[in-house]
Scaffold this motif. Sequence first.
Motif, PDB file in Angstrom:
ATOM      1  N   HIS A  44       0.875  -1.279   0.020  1.00  0.00           N
ATOM      2  CA  HIS A  44      -0.131   0.018  -0.053  1.00  0.00           C
ATOM      3  C   HIS A  44       0.777   1.129  -0.243  1.00  0.00           C
ATOM      4  N   GLU A  55      -3.734   4.681   4.729  1.00  0.00           N
ATOM      5  CA  GLU A  55      -4.311   5.175   3.731  1.00  0.00           C
ATOM      6  C   GLU A  55      -5.666   5.869   3.780  1.00  0.00           C
ATOM      7  N   TRP A  56      -6.267   5.680   4.823  1.00  0.00           N
ATOM      8  CA  TRP A  56      -7.514   6.257   5.133  1.00  0.00           C
ATOM      9  C   TRP A  56      -7.623   7.814   5.511  1.00  0.00           C
ATOM     10  N   HIS A 103      -5.778   4.203  -4.793  1.00  0.00           N
ATOM     11  CA  HIS A 103      -6.550   3.827  -3.726  1.00  0.00           C
ATOM     12  C   HIS A 103      -7.905   4.854  -3.596  1.00  0.00           C
ATOM     13  N   HIS A 104      -8.261   4.922  -2.603  1.00  0.00           N
ATOM     14  CA  HIS A 104      -9.569   5.414  -2.406  1.00  0.00           C
ATOM     15  C   HIS A 104      -9.564   6.965  -2.425  1.00  0.00           C
ATOM     16  N   TYR A 147      -3.733  -3.499  -7.340  1.00  0.00           N
ATOM     17  CA  TYR A 147      -4.867  -3.202  -6.433  1.00  0.00           C
ATOM     18  C   TYR A 147      -5.627  -2.057  -7.328  1.00  0.00           C
ATOM     19  N   ASP A 203     -11.088  -3.263  -4.801  1.00  0.00           N
ATOM     20  CA  ASP A 203     -11.522  -2.733  -3.561  1.00  0.00           C
ATOM     21  C   ASP A 203     -12.536  -1.859  -3.686  1.00  0.00           C
ATOM     22  N   TRP A 206     -17.999  -2.441  -1.425  1.00  0.00           N
ATOM     23  CA  TRP A 206     -18.687  -2.141  -0.252  1.00  0.00           C
ATOM     24  C   TRP A 206     -19.130  -0.850   0.083  1.00  0.00           C
ATOM     25  N   ASN A 244     -12.508  -7.403  -3.106  1.00  0.00           N
ATOM     26  CA  ASN A 244     -12.551  -7.528  -1.634  1.00  0.00           C
ATOM     27  C   ASN A 244     -13.917  -7.061  -1.282  1.00  0.00           C
ATOM     28  N   GLU A 259     -10.416 -10.608   3.988  1.00  0.00           N
ATOM     29  CA  GLU A 259      -9.504  -9.404   4.528  1.00  0.00           C
ATOM     30  C   GLU A 259      -9.384  -9.637   6.071  1.00  0.00           C
TER      31      GLU A 259
HETATM   32  C1  GLC Z   1     -10.004  -2.070   3.006  1.00  0.00           C
HETATM   33  C2  GLC Z   1      -9.589  -0.691   3.404  1.00  0.00           C
HETATM   34  C3  GLC Z   1      -8.402  -0.382   2.448  1.00  0.00           C
HETATM   35  C4  GLC Z   1      -7.537  -1.475   2.123  1.00  0.00           C
HETATM   36  C5  GLC Z   1      -8.120  -2.741   1.956  1.00  0.00           C
HETATM   37  C6  GLC Z   1      -6.991  -3.965   1.975  1.00  0.00           C
HETATM   38  O1  GLC Z   1     -10.758  -2.330   2.179  1.00  0.00           O
HETATM   39  O2  GLC Z   1     -10.484   0.099   2.878  1.00  0.00           O
HETATM   40  O3  GLC Z   1      -7.810   0.732   2.982  1.00  0.00           O
HETATM   41  O4  GLC Z   1      -6.719  -1.205   1.197  1.00  0.00           O
HETATM   42  O5  GLC Z   1      -8.908  -3.134   2.874  1.00  0.00           O
HETATM   43  O6  GLC Z   1      -7.387  -5.170   2.214  1.00  0.00           O
END
Ligand code: GLC
Length: 443
Positions: A44, A55-56, A103-104, A147, A203, A206, A244, A259
């Motif tokens: 990540h 990362e959040w 990523h997000h 990813y 990912d 959800w 995921n 996860e």
């Molecule tokens: C979750 C999180 C994310 C991470 C991921 C990895 O979905 O939101 O930040 O990358 O899990 O499994």
Amino acid sequence: MKKIIILILIVFTQNIFSQTYIPTKENLEARKWFQEARFGLFIHWGVYSVLGDGEWVMNNQNISINEYKKLPSFFNPVYFDAEEWVLMAKNAGMKYITITSRHHDGFSMFDSKASNYNIVEKTPYGKDVLKMLSNACKKHGLKLFFYYSQLDWFRDDYYPRGRTGNGISGRGTGNWDDYIEFMKSQLTELLTNYGEIGGIWFDGEWDQMEWDGKRFGKKMMDFKLDEVYRLIHELQPQALIGSNHHIAPNAGEDFQMFEKDLPGKSTKSFATSENDIGNLPLEVCETINGSWGFNLKDRKHKSKKELIQYLIKSAGYGSNLLLNVGPMPNGRIQKEHINSLKEIGIWIKNNGETIYKTKRGPIDPSDEIASTQKGNKVFIHILDSNKETFFIENFNPRIKNISYYKSTEKVDYIKNESGLLLKVPNNKKNPIDTILELEIHNF
Ligand code: GLC
């Protein structure tokens, strides 16, 4: 009446067929490779690493769009050495790498024409790190997966928004269909500019699913998975798709992931339920400390014992382990993590035979014991170094012989109709894993 029933049947079966995904030969071969690989490195890495708070951070600290936009100018990983990362993974016994391409936070870590909010355009570093990694992976024989977040806290066209990121100010509104087109353009880039890739690790589905704190409910927005997945499989039939989403696999997926939980275990609120485990290859992902993205204050580095035992348990479930590191913004990986990976590498060099190319064994994994199997060999992994006797109820396979792994010394055991009793004295124990090799009769 009969005619109507026949008509309904025809429409029904046609519908089923149009939804059915038949994996190509290349794809099935790739799945086999994946299942045998057993161990991969998750990475990540993004502009969030500059803040050292995972990362959040954009969501958790409610950083506005205008504020977050300043981050890329601080991202300058001068010490990044793709080959070093790849060799670190390879020497740890890992067969593939999965890295965050976006990523997000919506920032693309690759040279993207579909969005200029990317590493090449917006950071002083100005280089495509995915390209560098893909070259190094090819050179050293590892596969590279990307990813890819379906959820986006940055773009206007990720609209209607999902459940997260709603405290981020400055987000605009836009058109969902444009967003899907944007994702398709980026995925096309990822599947054309980096040679043959291992697959795409989605990912964020959800974010657009109802959630009552315990269970996922209705899907709110349509990610057009049929179109997106078809595009990927057309561009690279061998590329494996996983997502995921924590629910049963969607049509078109090639592996199923879990996860921070072993398959069927529900220690996390978002865990995939046991009933939703399909029959695709499995992959468990877990962090080497407590965070995915670089977190300066994370001191929860897992011990060598925890990490190796988790790999063993994953294999005991017939699953891969994708173990994550969050590199620092300077391009280096923390020393603690490099050391742990080295230690795993030493263990796997000696015991890899009991992990790679194995399937789930006849003894379900627990904290005490786990098992993997290869042909008529069952590897019993004793994980509890204090107990000396282990009873396995209803153990059916017919035993030919049980000895200590890599030794001719026999293991003491009693087998009767209620099960198998193993006696493993403490002076024969290894503190991490004592492996027994059990030979079974084929009939
Ligand atoms: C979750 C999180 C994310 C991470 C991921 C990895 O979905 O939101 O930040 O990358 O899990 O499994």
